[in-house]
Structures are given as C-alpha cells and as structure tokens.
Design an enzyme around this catalytic site. Structure first.
Site, PDB file in Angstrom:
ATOM      1  N   CYS A 208       0.830  -1.203   0.000  1.00  0.00           N
ATOM      2  CA  CYS A 208       0.000   0.000   0.000  1.00  0.00           C
ATOM      3  C   CYS A 208       0.865   1.254   0.000  1.00  0.00           C
ATOM      4  O   CYS A 208       0.464   2.299  -0.529  1.00  0.00           O
ATOM      5  CB  CYS A 208      -0.948  -0.004   1.194  1.00  0.00           C
ATOM      6  SG  CYS A 208      -0.120  -0.168   2.793  1.00  0.00           S
ATOM      7  N   HIS A 778      -1.401   1.678   7.421  1.00  0.00           N
ATOM      8  CA  HIS A 778      -1.947   1.504   6.076  1.00  0.00           C
ATOM      9  C   HIS A 778      -1.887   2.851   5.358  1.00  0.00           C
ATOM     10  O   HIS A 778      -2.136   3.892   5.953  1.00  0.00           O
ATOM     11  CB  HIS A 778      -3.391   0.992   6.133  1.00  0.00           C
ATOM     12  CG  HIS A 778      -4.004   0.770   4.787  1.00  0.00           C
ATOM     13  ND1 HIS A 778      -3.494  -0.145   3.881  1.00  0.00           N
ATOM     14  CD2 HIS A 778      -5.062   1.363   4.170  1.00  0.00           C
ATOM     15  CE1 HIS A 778      -4.231  -0.121   2.787  1.00  0.00           C
ATOM     16  NE2 HIS A 778      -5.184   0.787   2.934  1.00  0.00           N
TER      17      HIS A 778
END
Length: 853
Positions: A208, A778
């Site tokens: 990510c 994230h």
C-alpha cells in the site's frame, strides 16, 4: 563478409594453426565444408532457421580474407555472401520483428535489409524499422540487442549487427516484461472507456505504501504528460552509471499508460514492483515500508534514467566570500544543472540557502543547495502527561490516582510541584518511588531527570513528614520503607511456616529517630494500616495471653527500645511525624491518634516486624542507628491472621482525582507553523558537528535553512515518525493545510517579483495518508484528477470520489502542491479527456472514514 562453420571440438586446434599458419602441421583441421548450411549446392541458398554462433558466424570482410588465405574451401562449393551495396558511411543491419504471442517461443524469420547511416540515432533507426514493419497507430516499439552468447539487451547504440524490435499496444505491458497474465487481473477489453487516471492498484502484499506514492506522482500533471506523450523516449540515458539503464523510467511509463488509458478499473503493478526490488533490495519481499522512502527512491531513479547530461564536467565549488546572494545562488543553480538536468529537476527541484555560524570565531558560511522535497518537523509539545498514585499520611484517605502535566525534560521535583497543586501538600513532604511486584524498584531523588521514568512504570508519591534535623534539640524523622509479607501455608514439623511472599502496596512511613523502638513502630504501622486492618475486639484481646505475647516477642529482634513492651506509644513516643498526634494538632491533622485508643495492658499482635534487604526477600541484622544503609522493614502475617483481620479489597481500592480522564483539547497545527519551525535557527548536535575552516576543528555551529527558489511542484513531507534509541512512535497531530492558495511569499527570501504573485502561491493536488501505528499502518491517497478536476480517494484497488472538505485529516503524511502559474499553463491541455464517471465507483465515503485503519 563470409560465413564459415567451425566445430567447437576443433576450436583449440584452429587457434594453434592460426597462430602458426603451417598447413603441414598436425593442427591443420582440413578444408572448410559448408554443405550443411546450404539447401542445395546450386542456388547457394542458406537453410531456414540457422542459429548465429552455432551454425554460422558473421565476419567482417578483412577477417574473411584472412580466413580464405589461411584455409582451403571444399572444391565445388559456392560462396555464401551477403549482398551489400558499397556506399560511403553506410551500415547494414538485420531487423527481427517480435509478435507479442511469439515472444516466449520464436523469432520471425522475415529479415529485410535496411540501409542506415553508421552514426544513426536509435530514434531514426526506430522510424526506419516502423516503415519496414507497419503496425497499427496505437502500437509502440522499442529495440533490443541480439547477442550471440547472451540475453537480449536494450539498444542504446545503432552501430550493431542484429536488433530485435518489440511491439505492444497502448496501455498494455511490453511482451518481454509480462510473459504471462498475472493472477487475479481483471479481464477488460479496449472497448471500456472510463475516466483516465481513475484506476486502482492491486495490493501485492503490504505494498500500500508503493500504491500511495504512485497515485500521488501519477497525478502530477506535467510529469504525467511528459510520459504519456513519449517525450521520455528521446531522453532515456541508458549509459548513466548512476542510473538504472532506463528500466525504472520505462517501468513507470508503462504503469502510467495503463492507469491513464481509461481501459482499466484497477491494474496489478507486479512488473513495476519487481523492477523496484531489483534496483533497491530494501523493497524486496512483503515488508511494510514508508511511502516517502519509496517516493525518494523513485524520484532519484527517474532523474538518473532521464538525465540529459551524458558527460558530466568537473565543477569547482566556490565559497560565497561575501558575494551577493543572487550571484552565489545563480552560480549554485547553474552548477547543479551542469550535472543534473531532467524532467524531475524541472518539476520538483528547488534551492535552499544554508547559513552556518561558528560559535567560537563567528565565521559565517553561506551555501545554496538544491532540494527535491521539504521534510518539515511537527511542533511537538514539551509537556508530558504522567500518571501517579498519591499516598497520604492520613490512613483514612485512600490512595488517589492523578494525571499530571510536567515538562518532558524536567526533574522529579517538577513532578512533586505539579502534584502539590492538586493536593495542597508541600513538595518538600513528598517522596517518589517506582513500585514493581509489591516492592520498591527505585526511590527517586528530587534532582533526577524525569526521562528515566517510563510511561509504563507504576509511580507512587508518598506524603512524609519532611522534618529533618536543623538544630541540636530538633527532632529528625526516619523514613522507613515497609513491605507486607505473608507466610506460606506449608508448615514444618515443629509447626512453623516455611517461605514468605510479598503482597499489597509497600509504604513509606516517617518515624522519629529519637523515639524509635519496635513496639512504637508496631503501633505506628498498625495505625497506618487501620483503614483495611481490623483491630481485635475486646474478647479477642483477652486471648492474647503471655504465651502468645512471648511467641511474638521471640520473632522480633531487639531494636532501639523494648521489643516486648505491651503499652501503646504515648504522644511523645509516636510523634506527629508518624501521623499520630495528641494535644494541639495542625490545621490539617484532624484524624485521631493512639491517645484516642482505649488503653489496655495486653494486645494480640496481628503481625511481626523484621528488618530485610531492599528486595524484601531475606532477613537482615537488627536496625542500627549508626548504619548508613537505608533500613527496610517487613510486616510478616500468618495466613490465618491475614485472612481474619486484613481486608484485601479495601487495601487495593483507590480514588480517581478530578484530573483523571481530562484530556486537554488538541489544538490543530497549521502547515505554516511547520515551515516556520523548519526555517528556524538550530544548533547542530554533538554527533554531527561542522568543521570550521578558521578554527580548524569541528564546532557545534548554529544552522539556518531558508527557502530561496521553489519548484513547480512542491512536495512537503510531514515528519510524523520519531525514532530514538529508546522508542519509536508516530505523532498523530492534526495539521491544517490549505487546499488552495498556500502562500509562500513570507518564507521565500529571494527578492520577489511583485508583478507575479502566483509564483509563490500553490494549490494542493495530492496527499499520501498514513493510518494506524508503526506496525499495523496503512497508506491511502487523495488526488485531484488533472483532466476532470475531481478529487478521488485511492485505497489500493478501491477508488471513490470525495469532496475537498474530506481531504484534511490527521493521517496526512506527504503533501503535493502545484504552483498556480503552472496550473494555468497546463489548463488548455486539460478538459480534453472524457468526463468523470463518478457513478462507476460507488458513493462517496463518510467524513470520518480516513481515521479507520
């Protein structure tokens, strides 16, 4: 040139013969027989499918003449010669077109001859190749070198013998870069036409961070147009030793063309991930990395692959020596451009002014240094919230839980001062201790630093008398650490118990040194425990006969007073310092003392006392006043007595002060404050000093960075992650950053042009977000589409439209700003694409969605 077939088994003999040239020698291999390479002996046509290096070799004309002069051809065999037109400065090459479906199996044998200049450029060679192999307008081509004894290599020089031409469709990967379709890839045809640039990136396993950086960079308009219009092909620097042979630039270009084709909802960036891992081993595997770290690598790799400077000249750096800043800055920028000239420099590079001042001689050193992005610190609070338990001398008061705001670099005394504001107790009457496993792990001195106390430590602050000897007749108190121990339930053959176990919270008790005795200490401790220790009733006290008293006395070591005394301490014996008062009391001393207890001649002893070591694990010799070591006392309970008279629930209870649970309102930090902190004067650390040419030694100089020239696209990295030798943490501070009209005019010290204010104003175009902590974080992206002007939220595969008021959050990590004059210059190019198909991506997320990891 001629063709000859040389068997590998005869290579050694041929080498010996060629060096000697004697046909009578045993090394002479015989006549050359070329029959195996001809279809027949009449037409002299070569067989199809012959492999260079195995069936034949290509020789220059001079080499063939030597070969014919040394060797003898088989009688009757024709010559196999290439038809070459002898023209000046003309070079002949063979071109092999590669179909995508055949790239893994075979090479087509259609080999037209192209007449090209010997010094021709690769671009001209490509143009001539396309004329020979006409394809569809949407197809692209690139060249590879065909080596006889090695793999294909990218062509950067047209002076070669054999070249392989590779074709692909637009928005598709090169056949050699993608030998097979990745698993999970969406099957989408060319007929699908969505909004270009609105394309997700699949997560390949903790990638990510890479997806976030790529989506931000993909939405920098001038850089994306540079790749989409194939201008990078003319500037590929395949021979740069600092570069990556153009592979990073090509891999990024391929990715962009797929993202901006409009044919995909999401793509799998496995080819790009492989290229990055090949040149930067830290990004191999599936570890979670930093999006800013990858962004830094990618910008540097693209710059070196696209550097227009092919031959770097030596540049002599000169000191400012009092010259005007404009002259020194212009010279520094020109020197930078002599070595570094690429689209990355044009788009992202700016100029710092760095000023160093020696603290000893006062020498000032001024340099101008280029930068690619700004890493700005966040204003960190110099305060720290610490949790403590306050234990009063009043036995009726339960311990209180407090949350105190103290200086991060303060001392233990600052902790006591902060507690005094809540309790009204003087800091001089406080002692601070770290309690661990029912014992004192450490008792702190007032001058010790608070940095030695960790957030996970259980800190107890005890009220003591604070009375020390100041005169000849004054009374001094001794502060005794007291542990609670319980004898194990295992009895020996003589009925005694084996083993002792610590329990409960320890105490710090003040006792007058001149009145110290075991009996007095027993009653002082009994009074301090009176909140959760029940005194025996009258009937139970009658049970305390002489035998019981003698058993208790036998376990007590003789001290400063009579150990077997059964009288309660009088007012003079206990003293007010122990929390026991008689007669006139102070304003806060309203609790009863031993004088209020009914006096009896016999008492049932609930526990025994024993001097122990600091851990409370072993007994020590009796306490001696002359000993300098800190005495530790243990209260030993028998299991039956503890069960009968000791209330564990009440002993462990505590109260919450009003300050607990109160969280100071977090004040947002403005982005301008971070930039001000970045340009503030700082002193270099001892580990990184500056060498002063005047003092001839390293000095902790003061340093100041100023912004002199800003780039077209400004990248601002918020330094949220703090790494020290003791801890790693993330700063979840909400930073307010404007979406439009970020004005840098107050930060740029270069003389400004008042007629062009847009040169200092920027608009936001992308944000890389980091959610969560260091281990479970994230990355996502907010980006403004260059064609539609619509903001979107990119979360790996998922893409959702959002509004501008949803962009600001405490997760913002890397900000991309575009200068307003650049936006106006690129405005005519925008709007040519299809309108955004927002309905295809679902409904916008809620305003609080970015805070959820």
């Amino acid at each position: 040139s001629g063709r000859a077939r040389l068997l590998r088994t005869e290579e050694s003999q041929w080498e010996v013969y060629a060096q000697g040239g004697d046909q009578d020698s045993s090394t002479f291999h015989g006549c050359i027989n070329k029959a195996e390479v001809f279809e027949d002996q009449v037409s002299a046509r070569l067989k199809k499918g012959l492999a260079e290096g195995e069936d034949h070799v290509l020789l220059p004309a001079a080499a063939r003449r030597y070969l014919v002069s040394w060797c003898v051809l088989e009688r009757g065999q024709p010559r196999a010669e290439r038809k070459v037109v002898e023209l000046p400065r003309i070079h002949r090459v063979e071109v092999y077109p590669v179909e995508p479906v055949l790239v893994r199996s075979a090479i087509r044998t259609h080999r037209p001859w192209l007449g090209l200049a010997r010094q021709i450029l690769v671009t001209s060679f490509l143009r001539a190749s396309r004329e020979q192999f006409p394809g569809r307008p949407q197809e692209e081509t690139r060249l590879w070198l065909k080596n006889a004894e090695g793999p294909l290599e990218r062509s950067c020089d047209a002076r070669v013998t054999v070249v392989v031409m590779e074709t692909r469709k637009k928005a598709a990967a090169w056949p050699r870069a993608q030998p097979q379709a990745p698993s999970g890839a969406a099957e989408e045809g060319e007929d699908r036409q969505g909004q270009p640039g609105i394309c997700g990136l699949a997560n390949l396993g903790n990638t990510c961070f890479m997806n976030s950086a790529l989506q931000c960079l993909s939405n920098v308009p001038q850089l994306t147009e540079y790749f989409l219009q194939n201008r990078y092909l003319e500037e590929l620097n395949l021979g740069n030793p600092l570069g990556m042979k153009g592979e990073i630039a090509e891999a990024y270009a391929d990715l962009l063309k797929q993202v901006w084709s409009g044919h995909h909802r999401s793509i799998v960036p496995c080819v790009f991930k492989t290229k990055v891992g090949h040149f930067a081993s830290q990004f191999l595997g599936c570890q979670l990395h930093d999006s800013q770290e990858l962004l830094s690598f990618l910008l540097d790799g693209l710059h070196e692959d696209l550097n227009r400077v092919k031959k770097k000249e030596y540049v002599e750096l000169r000191d400012a020596a009092g010259r005007p800043d404009e002259e020194v800055a212009q010279e520094a920028w020109q020197n930078h451009k002599r070595w570094n000239d690429s689209v990355i420099v044009d788009t992202f590079h700016g100029l710092f002014k760095s000023t160093l001042v020696c603290p000893d001689c006062g020498r000032v050193s001024v340099t101008f240094d280029p930068f690619c992005y700004l890493s700005v610190p966040l204003p960190v609070s110099h305060k720290r919230v610490m949790e403590v338990f306050f234990v009063s001398m009043d036995p009726r008061r339960k311990p209180e839980w407090h949350q105190l705001l103290v200086p991060k670099k303060g001392k233990v005394s600052d902790l006591c001062v902060a507690l005094a504001k809540h309790t009204g107790i003087s800091p001089k009457r406080m002692m601070v201790a770290d309690v661990f496993s029912h014992r004192f792990y450490k008792i702190y001195q007032l001058e010790e630093s608070l940095s030695s106390i960790l957030d996970r430590d259980d800190i107890f602050i005890y009220e003591v008398s604070g009375r020390a000897a100041t005169g000849e007749n004054s009374r001094e108190d001794v502060v005794l650490p007291v542990y609670l121990r319980e004898r194990s339930g295992v009895q020996d053959y003589d009925g005694s118990y084996q083993g002792l176990m610590l329990f409960g919270h320890p105490l710090l008790v003040s006792v007058p040194r001149d009145r110290l005795s075991w009996d007095a200490l027993y009653h002082i401790l009994l009074y301090r425990l009176s909140r959760y220790v029940t005194r025996p009733s009258w009937d139970e006290e009658e049970d305390g006969d002489e035998r019981d008293l003698k058993s208790k006395v036998s376990l007590l070591q003789p001290g400063c007073g009579a150990a077997g005394s059964s009288q309660d301490p009088g007012p003079e014996q206990a003293g007010s310092s122990s929390g026991v008062t008689s007669g006139r009391r102070g304003p806060g001393d309203t609790y009863p003392g031993p004088s209020d207890w009914p006096q009896r001649t016999r008492h049932k002893h609930l526990f025994t006392l024993q001097t122990v070591n600091s851990n409370g694990t072993s007994d020590r010799s009796p306490f001696n006043e002359d000993t300098q070591a800190q005495p530790y006392i243990a209260i030993d309970w028998e299991p039956e007595m503890k069960k009968r008279y000791y209330d564990e629930v009440e002993a462990e209870s505590y109260m919450k002060h009003d300050c607990v649970g109160y969280v100071p309102k977090e004040v947002p930090v403005r982005l301008q404050e971070c930039i001000e902190l970045f340009t503030a004067v700082e002193t270099l650390e001892k580990e990184n000093p500056w060498y002063c040419p005047t003092c001839k030694q390293h000095q902790p100089a003061t340093k100041k960075l100023d912004l002199w020239m800003l780039p077209e696209t400004l990248i601002i990295h918020l330094k949220r992650f703090s790494y020290t030798t003791l801890s790693r943490k993330k700063l979840d501070i909400f930073v307010e950053f404007p979406v439009r009209d970020l004005d840098f005019s107050e930060f740029v010290i270069k003389p400004q042009d008042g007629s062009a204010p847009e040169l200092y104003k920027y608009d936001l175009i992308a944000v890389s977000n980091h959610h969560g902590g260091l281990r479970n974080g994230h990355y996502t992206t907010f980006a403004c589409n260059k064609d539609s002007g619509q903001w979107h939220y990119f979360n790996d595969n998922s893409v959702l439209p959002v509004t501008e008021n949803q962009i600001e959050s405490k997760a913002a990590y890397v900000l991309f700003y575009q200068r307003q004059d650049v936006a106006r210059r690129l405005q005519p190019q925008a709007g040519s694409s299809n309108p955004p198909a927002s309905s295809a991506y679902g409904t916008p997320p809620k305003s609080g969605f970015m805070d959820v990891n």
